[in-house]
Design an enzyme around this catalytic site. Structure first.
Site, PDB file in Angstrom:
ATOM      1  N   HIS A 100       0.845  -1.200   0.000  1.00 45.59           N
ATOM      2  CA  HIS A 100       0.000   0.000   0.000  1.00 45.59           C
ATOM      3  C   HIS A 100       0.874   1.242   0.000  1.00 45.59           C
ATOM      4  CE1 HIS A 100       1.258  -0.333   4.141  1.00 45.59           C
ATOM      5  NE2 HIS A 100       0.826   0.892   4.367  1.00 45.59           N
ATOM      6  N   ASP A 154       0.560   5.110   2.028  1.00 44.15           N
ATOM      7  CA  ASP A 154      -0.232   5.575   3.167  1.00 44.15           C
ATOM      8  C   ASP A 154      -1.293   6.608   2.785  1.00 44.15           C
ATOM      9  OD1 ASP A 154       1.009   3.879   4.951  1.00 44.15           O
ATOM     10  OD2 ASP A 154       2.603   5.304   5.384  1.00 44.15           O
ATOM     11  N   HIS A 206       4.765   0.228   0.032  1.00 44.81           N
ATOM     12  CA  HIS A 206       5.516  -0.524   1.044  1.00 44.81           C
ATOM     13  C   HIS A 206       4.684  -1.644   1.657  1.00 44.81           C
ATOM     14  CE1 HIS A 206       3.516   2.674   3.326  1.00 44.81           C
ATOM     15  NE2 HIS A 206       3.596   1.890   4.386  1.00 44.81           N
ATOM     16  N   ARG A 213       4.629   6.252  14.103  1.00 38.94           N
ATOM     17  CA  ARG A 213       4.463   6.704  12.723  1.00 38.94           C
ATOM     18  C   ARG A 213       3.784   8.074  12.663  1.00 38.94           C
ATOM     19  NH1 ARG A 213       0.570   2.933   9.462  1.00 38.94           N
ATOM     20  NH2 ARG A 213      -0.988   4.225  10.468  1.00 38.94           N
TER      21      ARG A 213
END
Ligand code: SIN
Length: 302
Positions: free
Chosen positions: A118, A120, A278, A293
């Site tokens: 995917h 983000d 990623h 994150r």
């Protein structure tokens, strides 16, 4: 002596440098100590390196959540996740990615983040342009590091398509759906978080984006459909659409486009979500893993 990342001191006051990874994307940055407060020139260096290499890695950083948040803010506007139950306490822009449980037995963070390829926030109208991920607890077993993150070049994948296929996909759009993403995870038995509430679902309606987006800074053309979040190609029904989507999402995953990051505690990574997709490797079971994150909002993809 040849310049290697390991030979550099992170606290060095010399100008920073970017050492390309032995991969088509990725560079290790040396000479920047985030806790000491990088200069404006350092941040400009980091942004330039990021746009050139798509993923940058700063090793050996010892930072607080507030310092990570302030570091991230130098790349753009921080996005607060709608999963705010997994935010770092008092630092709303940071989301905990972890398999750890608190005293109440509940997971303290998102335990299934990144199980499918995917990029983000692609399910948002304005997807995250960058992500900043900091390694706090990294799983090991028998001397081997586990829980790698794998990155694939979305522009390398586009460039490698035959020109006929490039022409075919250049003007198409595709739907990105957080709801379908959770359904895909559930179907694979990978969902480790509560289903969305009706209120959360309303915050993430399906959106459509170009199948090929142009990088707003460097102009590279990047494949912007993913295994994790893309549900259909607009206007292509049935087998034609699903076969094309599968072809593209499999194409981008190929090893020749990849950089695989073996984490160390203190690694701080920034990646460019237009330039790369990623995947998190879930090979560590219950061995503790914790990362923080931050997502940085970007423009509407064009
Ligand atoms: C993510 O995909 O956001 C998490 C990546 C990771 O945990 O390695």
């Amino acid at each position: 002596m040849p310049l290697t990342a390991a030979s550099q001191d992170v606290t060095s006051s010399a100008s920073p440098s970017a050492i390309p990874m032995p991969a088509p994307i990725g560079a290790e940055i040396v000479g920047i100590d985030v806790a000491a407060g990088p200069s404006q020139a350092d941040y400009q260096f980091l942004r330039d390196a990021l746009h050139e290499h798509s993923v940058i890695v700063l090793r050996g950083q010892d930072i607080t959540p507030q310092q990570q948040q302030s570091f991230g803010a130098h790349f753009g506007e921080l996005r607060t996740s709608f999963y705010n139950r997994y935010a770092v306490p008092d630092v709303p822009a940071l989301t905990i990615v972890s398999n750890l449980r608190g005293a109440d037995g509940e997971l303290i963070g998102i335990a299934d983040a990144g199980m499918l390829w995917h990029t983000d926030g692609s399910y948002l109208k304005t997807p995250d342009m960058y992500t900043v991920l900091y390694g706090i607890e990294i799983p090991h077993e028998g001397g081997q590091v586990l829980g790698d993150t794998v990155f694939a070049s979305a522009w390398g994948a586009y460039d490698a398509l035959p020109s006929g296929m490039q022409r075919r996909v250049d003007s198409l759009r595709a739907v990105h759906s957080f709801t379908v993403h959770l359904e895909k995870k559930q179907a694979k038995g990978q969902l480790k978080r509560a289903p969305l509430t009706e209120e959360q679902r309303k915050k993430v309606p399906d959106v459509d984006h170009p199948v090929v987006r142009t990088h707003p800074i460097n102009g590279r053309k990047c494949l912007f459909v993913t295994e994790g979040h893309t549900s259909e190609i607009v206007g292509l029904d049935g087998a034609e659409g699903s076969e094309l989507l599968e072809f593209l999402t499999e194409h981008v995953k190929q090893p020749q486009f990849q950089y695989r990051h073996h984490w160390k505690k203190g690694d701080l990574i920034v990646w460019d979500n237009c330039a790369v997709q990623h995947l998190a490797v879930f090979d560590y079971g219950q061995i503790p893993r914790r990362l923080h994150r931050a997502g940085i909002s970007g423009p509407v993809p064009v």
